[in-house]
Write a protein that holds these residues in place. Structure first.
Motif, PDB file in Angstrom:
ATOM      1  N   LYS A 133       0.837  -1.180   0.000  1.00 30.98           N
ATOM      2  CA  LYS A 133       0.000   0.000   0.000  1.00 30.98           C
ATOM      3  C   LYS A 133       0.884   1.246   0.000  1.00 30.98           C
ATOM      4  CE  LYS A 133      -3.772  -2.131   2.620  1.00 30.98           C
ATOM      5  NZ  LYS A 133      -4.548  -2.082   3.876  1.00 30.98           N
ATOM      6  N   PHE A 151      -1.206  15.114   5.746  1.00 29.77           N
ATOM      7  CA  PHE A 151      -2.304  15.558   6.601  1.00 29.77           C
ATOM      8  C   PHE A 151      -2.708  14.444   7.550  1.00 29.77           C
ATOM      9  CE2 PHE A 151      -3.049  18.999   3.637  1.00 29.77           C
ATOM     10  CZ  PHE A 151      -2.701  18.444   2.416  1.00 29.77           C
ATOM     11  N   TYR A 157      -6.361  13.397   9.237  1.00 32.22           N
ATOM     12  CA  TYR A 157      -7.804  13.597   9.334  1.00 32.22           C
ATOM     13  C   TYR A 157      -8.323  12.733  10.468  1.00 32.22           C
ATOM     14  CZ  TYR A 157      -8.499  16.210   4.963  1.00 32.22           C
ATOM     15  OH  TYR A 157      -8.499  17.176   3.985  1.00 32.22           O
ATOM     16  N   GLN A 182     -11.723  10.704  11.900  1.00 31.53           N
ATOM     17  CA  GLN A 182     -13.022  10.178  11.479  1.00 31.53           C
ATOM     18  C   GLN A 182     -13.692   9.486  12.665  1.00 31.53           C
ATOM     19  OE1 GLN A 182     -13.085   7.202   8.303  1.00 31.53           O
ATOM     20  NE2 GLN A 182     -15.114   7.888   7.673  1.00 31.53           N
ATOM     21  N   LEU A 208      -6.852   9.219  10.234  1.00 36.29           N
ATOM     22  CA  LEU A 208      -6.464   8.872   8.874  1.00 36.29           C
ATOM     23  C   LEU A 208      -5.253   9.685   8.447  1.00 36.29           C
ATOM     24  CD1 LEU A 208      -9.988   8.956   7.137  1.00 36.29           C
ATOM     25  CD2 LEU A 208      -8.894   7.049   8.309  1.00 36.29           C
ATOM     26  N   LYS A 262      -0.132  13.400  -0.279  1.00 31.49           N
ATOM     27  CA  LYS A 262      -0.351  13.857  -1.644  1.00 31.49           C
ATOM     28  C   LYS A 262       0.975  13.991  -2.365  1.00 31.49           C
ATOM     29  CE  LYS A 262      -2.533  17.477  -4.383  1.00 31.49           C
ATOM     30  NZ  LYS A 262      -3.281  18.730  -4.391  1.00 31.49           N
ATOM     31  N   LEU A 288      -4.645  12.331  -3.729  1.00 29.95           N
ATOM     32  CA  LEU A 288      -4.503  12.086  -2.308  1.00 29.95           C
ATOM     33  C   LEU A 288      -4.562  10.586  -2.056  1.00 29.95           C
ATOM     34  CD1 LEU A 288      -6.920  14.806  -0.948  1.00 29.95           C
ATOM     35  CD2 LEU A 288      -4.450  14.772  -0.648  1.00 29.95           C
ATOM     36  N   GLN A 289      -3.653  10.099  -1.230  1.00 29.16           N
ATOM     37  CA  GLN A 289      -3.649   8.694  -0.837  1.00 29.16           C
ATOM     38  C   GLN A 289      -3.994   8.624   0.641  1.00 29.16           C
ATOM     39  OE1 GLN A 289      -3.341   6.122  -2.793  1.00 29.16           O
ATOM     40  NE2 GLN A 289      -2.821   7.249  -4.653  1.00 29.16           N
ATOM     41  N   PHE A 290      -5.026   7.849   0.953  1.00 25.91           N
ATOM     42  CA  PHE A 290      -5.483   7.718   2.326  1.00 25.91           C
ATOM     43  C   PHE A 290      -4.988   6.414   2.931  1.00 25.91           C
ATOM     44  CE2 PHE A 290      -8.772  10.977   3.119  1.00 25.91           C
ATOM     45  CZ  PHE A 290      -8.863  11.531   1.863  1.00 25.91           C
ATOM     46  N   GLY A 291      -4.526   6.500   4.175  1.00 23.95           N
ATOM     47  CA  GLY A 291      -4.298   5.283   4.924  1.00 23.95           C
ATOM     48  C   GLY A 291      -5.621   4.740   5.421  1.00 23.95           C
ATOM     49  N   ALA A 292      -5.600   3.491   5.881  1.00 18.54           N
ATOM     50  CA  ALA A 292      -6.822   2.847   6.360  1.00 18.54           C
ATOM     51  C   ALA A 292      -7.226   3.316   7.754  1.00 18.54           C
ATOM     52  CB  ALA A 292      -6.668   1.338   6.343  1.00 18.54           C
TER      53      ALA A 292
END
Lengths: 117, 112
Positions: free
Chosen positions: B2, B34, B36, B38, B87, B91, B100-104
């Motif tokens: 990933k 970044f 984030y 949730q 999260l 980028k 943008l790539q998000f981690g799980a």
């Protein structure tokens, strides 16, 4: 201001049915995005738009179509739903970069829980 | 592999304690980073942008280590309201809209 509004919040479809998810933003943002979120995985980009009348494929575009006829709206369509499209869908918008050149944050809608049986 | 990896947790933290966790990224050309937050079944919201010099916002401190390609988040004096999934978002180049790539996510549970 409402920010980013997604409709519907929940939906159950049968395999092969079609539907459209609506995203509306009132912040005059140029960029809009559709993501899906599955357990154990990060948000994955389906399609995005950098302005009215433009769309582009993201990481997982297959089985989805989008349209951005008006700047404030970004529609996500499923023409023939499949169980693999069971997910939580998030719309987001941003202006990408602020006056100081710093990255702008994404504003997300509250999500749509979609189940395909 | 990933592009953005996070320890899923959960990190169980007593109220008032400090918790820290990392996020690794694979693309050495990544430019923006970044964190984030949730909450369960809710939309992600920006917690902090991560700058090269590191930055602090109240009880939250973010650090960037480009050599080892990871970013970290530290939460001091944890509150019950800090319970959430965090999260990591990375980028690439500045013109890579939509990249943008998000981690799980890393789940944090603050207990009384």
């Amino acid at each position: 201001n409402a920010g980013v509004t997604q409709t519907p919040k929940f939906r159950v479809l049968k395999t092969g049915q079609s539907m459209t998810l609506l995203c509306a933003q009132d912040m005059n943002h140029e960029y809009m995005y559709w993501y899906r979120q599955d357990p154990g995985m990060g948000l994955r980009l389906i399609h995005y738009s950098v302005g009215e009348g433009t769309t582009a494929k993201g990481e997982v575009p297959d089985g989805y179509n989008v349209s951005r006829l008006k700047k404030q709206n970004f529609l996500l369509g499923l023409e023939s739903a499949a169980p693999s499209q069971t997910s939580v869908y998030f719309c987001a918008s941003s202006n990408d970069r602020n006056d100081r050149g710093r990255e702008e944050k994404l504003f997300f809608g509250s999500g749509t829980q979609l189940s395909v049986l | 592999r990933k592009e953005v990896e996070q320890d899923p947790g959960p990190f169980n933290v007593p109220e008032g304690a400090t918790v820290a966790f990392n996020c690794t990224y694979s693309n050495s050309a990544s430019q923006s980073f970044f964190w984030y937050r949730q909450d369960c079944r809710k939309e992600p919201k920006l917690l902090m942008s991560v700058y090269s010099s590191g930055n602090e916002d109240g009880r939250f401190t973010a650090q960037l280590n480009r050599a080892s390609q990871y970013i970290s988040l530290l939460i001091r004096d944890s509150k019950l309201s800090d319970s959430a999934t965090y999260l990591c978002v990375v980028k690439g180049r500045s013109d890579s809209w939509g990249k943008l790539q998000f981690g799980a996510g890393t789940q944090v549970v603050v207990t009384p």
